[in-house]
Write a protein that holds these residues in place. Structure first.
Motif, mmCIF file in Angstrom:
data_model
loop_
_atom_site.group_PDB
_atom_site.id
_atom_site.type_symbol
_atom_site.label_atom_id
_atom_site.label_comp_id
_atom_site.label_asym_id
_atom_site.label_seq_id
_atom_site.Cartn_x
_atom_site.Cartn_y
_atom_site.Cartn_z
ATOM 1 N N SER A 1 0.828 -1.210 0.000
ATOM 2 C CA SER A 1 0.000 0.000 0.000
ATOM 3 C C SER A 1 0.861 1.258 0.000
ATOM 4 C CB SER A 1 -0.936 -0.003 1.215
ATOM 5 O OG SER A 1 -1.780 -1.127 1.195
ATOM 6 N N ILE A 2 1.952 1.239 0.759
ATOM 7 C CA ILE A 2 2.865 2.382 0.779
ATOM 8 C C ILE A 2 3.440 2.628 -0.617
ATOM 9 C CG2 ILE A 2 5.132 3.158 1.585
ATOM 10 C CD1 ILE A 2 3.027 3.612 3.664
ATOM 11 N N ILE A 3 3.791 1.557 -1.314
ATOM 12 C CA ILE A 3 4.314 1.688 -2.682
ATOM 13 C C ILE A 3 3.253 2.309 -3.595
ATOM 14 C CG2 ILE A 3 5.139 0.412 -4.709
ATOM 15 C CD1 ILE A 3 6.346 -1.631 -2.727
ATOM 16 N N GLY A 4 2.000 1.849 -3.460
ATOM 17 C CA GLY A 4 0.911 2.434 -4.239
ATOM 18 C C GLY A 4 0.703 3.900 -3.905
ATOM 19 N N PHE A 5 0.818 4.236 -2.625
ATOM 20 C CA PHE A 5 0.698 5.619 -2.143
ATOM 21 C C PHE A 5 1.763 6.490 -2.817
ATOM 22 C CE2 PHE A 5 2.103 8.940 0.740
ATOM 23 C CZ PHE A 5 0.929 9.488 1.246
ATOM 24 N N VAL A 6 3.001 6.006 -2.831
ATOM 25 C CA VAL A 6 4.100 6.756 -3.448
ATOM 26 C C VAL A 6 3.861 6.917 -4.947
ATOM 27 C CG1 VAL A 6 6.570 6.677 -4.009
ATOM 28 C CG2 VAL A 6 5.790 6.092 -1.695
ATOM 29 N N ALA A 7 3.408 5.846 -5.596
ATOM 30 C CA ALA A 7 3.158 5.910 -7.041
ATOM 31 C C ALA A 7 2.098 6.950 -7.370
ATOM 32 C CB ALA A 7 2.736 4.535 -7.550
ATOM 33 N N ALA A 8 1.041 7.006 -6.575
ATOM 34 C CA ALA A 8 -0.057 7.947 -6.848
ATOM 35 C C ALA A 8 0.368 9.396 -6.669
ATOM 36 C CB ALA A 8 -1.249 7.627 -5.949
ATOM 37 N N THR A 9 1.232 9.661 -5.687
ATOM 38 C CA THR A 9 1.654 11.038 -5.416
ATOM 39 C C THR A 9 2.840 11.452 -6.286
ATOM 40 O OG1 THR A 9 2.950 10.197 -3.534
ATOM 41 C CG2 THR A 9 0.774 11.099 -3.057
ATOM 42 N N LEU A 10 3.779 10.524 -6.512
ATOM 43 C CA LEU A 10 4.971 10.846 -7.301
ATOM 44 C C LEU A 10 4.617 11.146 -8.755
ATOM 45 C CD1 LEU A 10 8.019 11.051 -6.751
ATOM 46 C CD2 LEU A 10 8.252 8.700 -7.570
ATOM 47 N N THR A 11 3.561 10.501 -9.255
ATOM 48 C CA THR A 11 3.123 10.730 -10.647
ATOM 49 C C THR A 11 2.144 11.902 -10.760
ATOM 50 O OG1 THR A 11 1.364 9.079 -10.332
ATOM 51 C CG2 THR A 11 3.448 8.314 -11.301
ATOM 52 N N ASN A 12 1.863 12.558 -9.620
ATOM 53 C CA ASN A 12 0.969 13.724 -9.584
ATOM 54 C C ASN A 12 -0.474 13.390 -9.965
ATOM 55 O OD1 ASN A 12 2.925 15.668 -8.770
ATOM 56 N ND2 ASN A 12 3.710 15.713 -10.872
ATOM 57 N N VAL A 13 -0.854 12.119 -9.813
ATOM 58 C CA VAL A 13 -2.268 11.766 -10.005
ATOM 59 C C VAL A 13 -3.096 12.438 -8.919
ATOM 60 C CG1 VAL A 13 -3.939 9.873 -10.032
ATOM 61 C CG2 VAL A 13 -1.723 9.599 -11.152
ATOM 62 N N ILE A 14 -2.549 12.463 -7.707
ATOM 63 C CA ILE A 14 -3.147 13.216 -6.595
ATOM 64 C C ILE A 14 -2.019 13.929 -5.856
ATOM 65 C CG2 ILE A 14 -5.188 11.779 -6.213
ATOM 66 C CD1 ILE A 14 -3.637 10.313 -4.037
ATOM 67 N N ASP A 15 -2.366 14.998 -5.123
ATOM 68 C CA ASP A 15 -1.332 15.702 -4.360
ATOM 69 C C ASP A 15 -1.176 15.064 -2.987
ATOM 70 O OD1 ASP A 15 -3.142 17.087 -2.364
ATOM 71 O OD2 ASP A 15 -3.912 17.985 -4.220
ATOM 72 N N ILE A 16 -0.122 15.399 -2.302
ATOM 73 C CA ILE A 16 0.212 14.755 -1.033
ATOM 74 C C ILE A 16 -0.830 15.050 0.048
ATOM 75 C CG2 ILE A 16 1.686 16.660 -0.276
ATOM 76 C CD1 ILE A 16 2.231 12.884 0.408
ATOM 77 N N ASP A 17 -1.402 16.251 0.051
ATOM 78 C CA ASP A 17 -2.416 16.587 1.063
ATOM 79 C C ASP A 17 -3.655 15.708 0.911
ATOM 80 O OD1 ASP A 17 -0.878 18.552 2.236
ATOM 81 O OD2 ASP A 17 -1.671 20.146 0.959
ATOM 82 N N THR A 18 -4.045 15.467 -0.344
ATOM 83 C CA THR A 18 -5.184 14.582 -0.594
ATOM 84 C C THR A 18 -4.861 13.160 -0.169
ATOM 85 O OG1 THR A 18 -5.890 15.936 -2.473
ATOM 86 C CG2 THR A 18 -6.737 13.679 -2.369
ATOM 87 N N ALA A 19 -3.629 12.737 -0.438
ATOM 88 C CA ALA A 19 -3.221 11.365 -0.129
ATOM 89 C C ALA A 19 -3.214 11.096 1.371
ATOM 90 C CB ALA A 19 -1.844 11.086 -0.723
ATOM 91 N N VAL A 20 -2.641 12.016 2.143
ATOM 92 C CA VAL A 20 -2.530 11.771 3.589
ATOM 93 C C VAL A 20 -3.853 11.986 4.307
ATOM 94 C CG1 VAL A 20 -0.079 12.342 3.643
ATOM 95 C CG2 VAL A 20 -1.769 14.142 4.088
ATOM 96 N N ALA A 21 -4.818 12.622 3.640
ATOM 97 C CA ALA A 21 -6.120 12.849 4.270
ATOM 98 C C ALA A 21 -6.809 11.533 4.610
ATOM 99 C CB ALA A 21 -7.012 13.690 3.363
ATOM 100 N N GLY A 22 -6.471 10.468 3.876
ATOM 101 C CA GLY A 22 -7.068 9.165 4.152
ATOM 102 C C GLY A 22 -6.767 8.641 5.541
ATOM 103 N N PHE A 23 -5.668 9.114 6.138
ATOM 104 C CA PHE A 23 -5.296 8.642 7.471
ATOM 105 C C PHE A 23 -6.168 9.265 8.566
ATOM 106 C CE2 PHE A 23 -1.516 7.767 4.981
ATOM 107 C CZ PHE A 23 -1.148 6.507 5.434
ATOM 108 N N GLY A 24 -7.038 10.174 8.182
ATOM 109 C CA GLY A 24 -7.932 10.789 9.162
ATOM 110 C C GLY A 24 -9.328 10.197 9.150
ATOM 111 N N ASN A 25 -9.524 9.082 8.435
ATOM 112 C CA ASN A 25 -10.844 8.463 8.341
ATOM 113 C C ASN A 25 -11.238 7.838 9.681
ATOM 114 O OD1 ASN A 25 -12.792 6.183 7.779
ATOM 115 N ND2 ASN A 25 -12.687 7.091 5.744
ATOM 116 N N SER A 26 -12.368 8.253 10.225
ATOM 117 C CA SER A 26 -12.768 7.791 11.557
ATOM 118 C C SER A 26 -13.101 6.301 11.590
ATOM 119 C CB SER A 26 -13.964 8.601 12.059
ATOM 120 O OG SER A 26 -15.102 8.384 11.235
ATOM 121 N N SER A 27 -13.637 5.767 10.490
ATOM 122 C CA SER A 27 -13.973 4.341 10.460
ATOM 123 C C SER A 27 -12.721 3.478 10.589
ATOM 124 C CB SER A 27 -14.704 4.001 9.155
ATOM 125 O OG SER A 27 -15.946 4.651 9.093
#
Length: 472
Positions: free
Chosen positions: A61-87
């Motif tokens: 998952s970390i590798i996928g996270f890096v791939a998504a942000t390094l290729t600018n598909v999403i920005d880092i703020d959007t990516a790390v926002a997932g860690f705030g999911n209450s569920s």
């Protein structure tokens, strides 16, 4: 330690599929943006990596996270926002609560008392063991920890006590029946409570993204009747199609009483654990009245466990399952959420619905649940399966006119029931299969039969029951 050649070989399929899909960006369907297609490529590659597992799922998952942000598909703020999911934090907190059951010995004591009270006959013994699973399930989101850490050792000890050995034909005396029955009991209890399996809060989060609210009590009430029916019928069916040679177990009571005597009196830490568990359970059940969020309840329970000394902070830090789950769940939920927001899932849903014609919505729901169920033969993790398919199938169901809460709940239930397929279907499966009491052919044949029973009970009775209680 460097990776082995075998591990590198397991990278082949996720990398190959991901790169090929990425290279097809220019050939993507016209309604989709480049970012939507590229996120799809990364998500599919990550899921395949979770299946082939060249590295643990968290690392993939970390590798996928890096791939998504390094290729600018999403920005880092959007990516790390997932860690705030209450569920997802609910899952992590409940992992810590379940550690209290194991550390204090309360889980083992509950199991031994059930065996002592109800273990006179083999079928009763099986029901009593499943009863323990049912009691522990609401506060144990890791069904692997529940089935493997608490109950499996009890069954192993019982098999030894009755001289049932997996290495010879005595395996069928009692060990094989108890192992296989508890495996299915764990599947059922996992479907019955929002907090009983890690994939359930994940399904809740995906439903929330579709503006469908599911709380703890709604999930429990909707699953109550099909769950109880399953808990009654499934063990009995196993008893008939896979009967143990030993029918009476009068020595089980004596064995359990001796084990309880060796454990000593009810300790202070067990009393504290019991009280905090009951408070958490009441809070979850009354959340719609009190307004206390389920995740907040879990945090409160953990704080009380720390204040009373039932758990230490070192116990929390060492609960690697919780931190691992928090990491990879957050990333997969983020990716699935982005697939929805970038328009891929709505496009996919419209495409499927267009090919369904004017099919009745109930038939659509049945078809989607069947696809969900039998596609699990390609997955080695129930949670990975929820991550990969739940959001898309829910979107298709909603577009086809299936009532929202009904669709979300049924797909949520099937996220647990899919484990009744293979010997690699979920965390508890390899634990019980590797005990060697049940052969692979027996496992697959019986699971195929029982899978049909689950589908009938949950889609048939379950749908009717949700109508009665006003879900749709």
């Amino acid at each position: 330690m460097l990776l082995s050649k075998e591990q590198y070989k397991k990278f082949l399929w996720p990398v190959l599929v991901g790169v090929l899909l990425w290279l097809c960006t220019s050939l993507r369907p016209e309604p989709l943006s480049a970012e939507a297609w590229q996120m799809f490529a990364i998500f599919v590659a990550t899921i395949i990596g979770c299946i082939t597992q060249p590295l643990p799922i968290g690392a993939i998952s970390i590798i996928g996270f890096v791939a998504a942000t390094l290729t600018n598909v999403i920005d880092i703020d959007t990516a790390v926002a997932g860690f705030g999911n209450s569920s997802i934090w609910l899952i992590a907190m409940a992992f810590f609560i379940s550690r209290g059951f194991i550390k204090t010995g309360l889980g083992r004591r509950i199991a031994l008392n059930f065996v002592s009270l109800f273990g006179k006959r083999t079928l009763q013994l099986a029901y009593s063991i499943i009863g323990v699973d049912l009691v522990l399930a609401p506060a144990t989101p890791s069904n692997t920890a529940r089935a493997g850490g608490v109950i499996y050792p009890i069954i192993q000890s019982l098999a030894d006590a009755f001289h049932s050995n997996p290495k010879d034909e005595t395996r069928q005396d009692i060990g094989a029946f108890l192992m296989f029955t508890e495996f299915h009991g764990d599947i059922i209890t996992s479907a019955m409570f929002l907090t009983a399996m890690a994939g359930n809060p994940l399904a809740q989060a995906f439903a929330s993204n579709a503006n469908i609210t599911i709380n703890w009590i709604t999930w429990f009430l909707a699953a109550l009747v099909p769950g109880i029916i399953s808990l009654i019928i499934i063990p009995f069916l196993i008893y008939k199609i896979y009967p143990p040679k030993i029918k009476e177990t009068p020595n089980a009571k004596q064995w359990a009483n001796k084990q309880l005597k060796d454990m000593g009196t009810f300790s202070r830490s067990e009393k504290m654990m019991s009280g905090i568990f009951i408070l958490a359970l009441i809070s979850w059940m009354t959340s719609s009245l009190t307004g206390i969020d389920a995740t907040l309840t879990a945090f409160i329970a953990l704080a009380l466990l720390l204040i009373t000394g039932v758990l230490s902070w070192q116990d929390v830090l060492k609960e690697t399952g919780a931190w691992n789950t928090l990491t990879w769940f957050s990333i997969l939920v983020m990716m699935a959420t982005q697939l929805n927001e970038l328009g891929f899932i709505p496009w996919f849903s419209q495409l499927i619905v267009a090919n369904l014609g004017n099919m009745n919505w109930f038939l659509v729901l049945c078809l989607l649940c069947l696809i969900y169920f039998y596609s699990h033969y390609f997955f080695a993790s129930a949670t990975a399966h929820v991550s990969a398919m739940y959001a898309a199938l829910l979107s298709v169901a909603l577009t086809a006119g299936v009532p929202g809460q009904l669709a979300a709940l049924m797909l949520g239930f099937f996220g647990s029931l899919v484990s009744s397929t293979t010997h690699y279907s979920s965390g508890p499966a390899p634990i019980y299969f590797d005990s060697k009491f049940v052969t692979q052919s027996e496992w697959w044949k019986m699971n195929f039969i029982l899978g049909i029973v689950y589908i009938i009970i949950w889609l048939g009775v379950g749908t009717a029951w949700t109508k009665i209680i006003g879900i749709w």
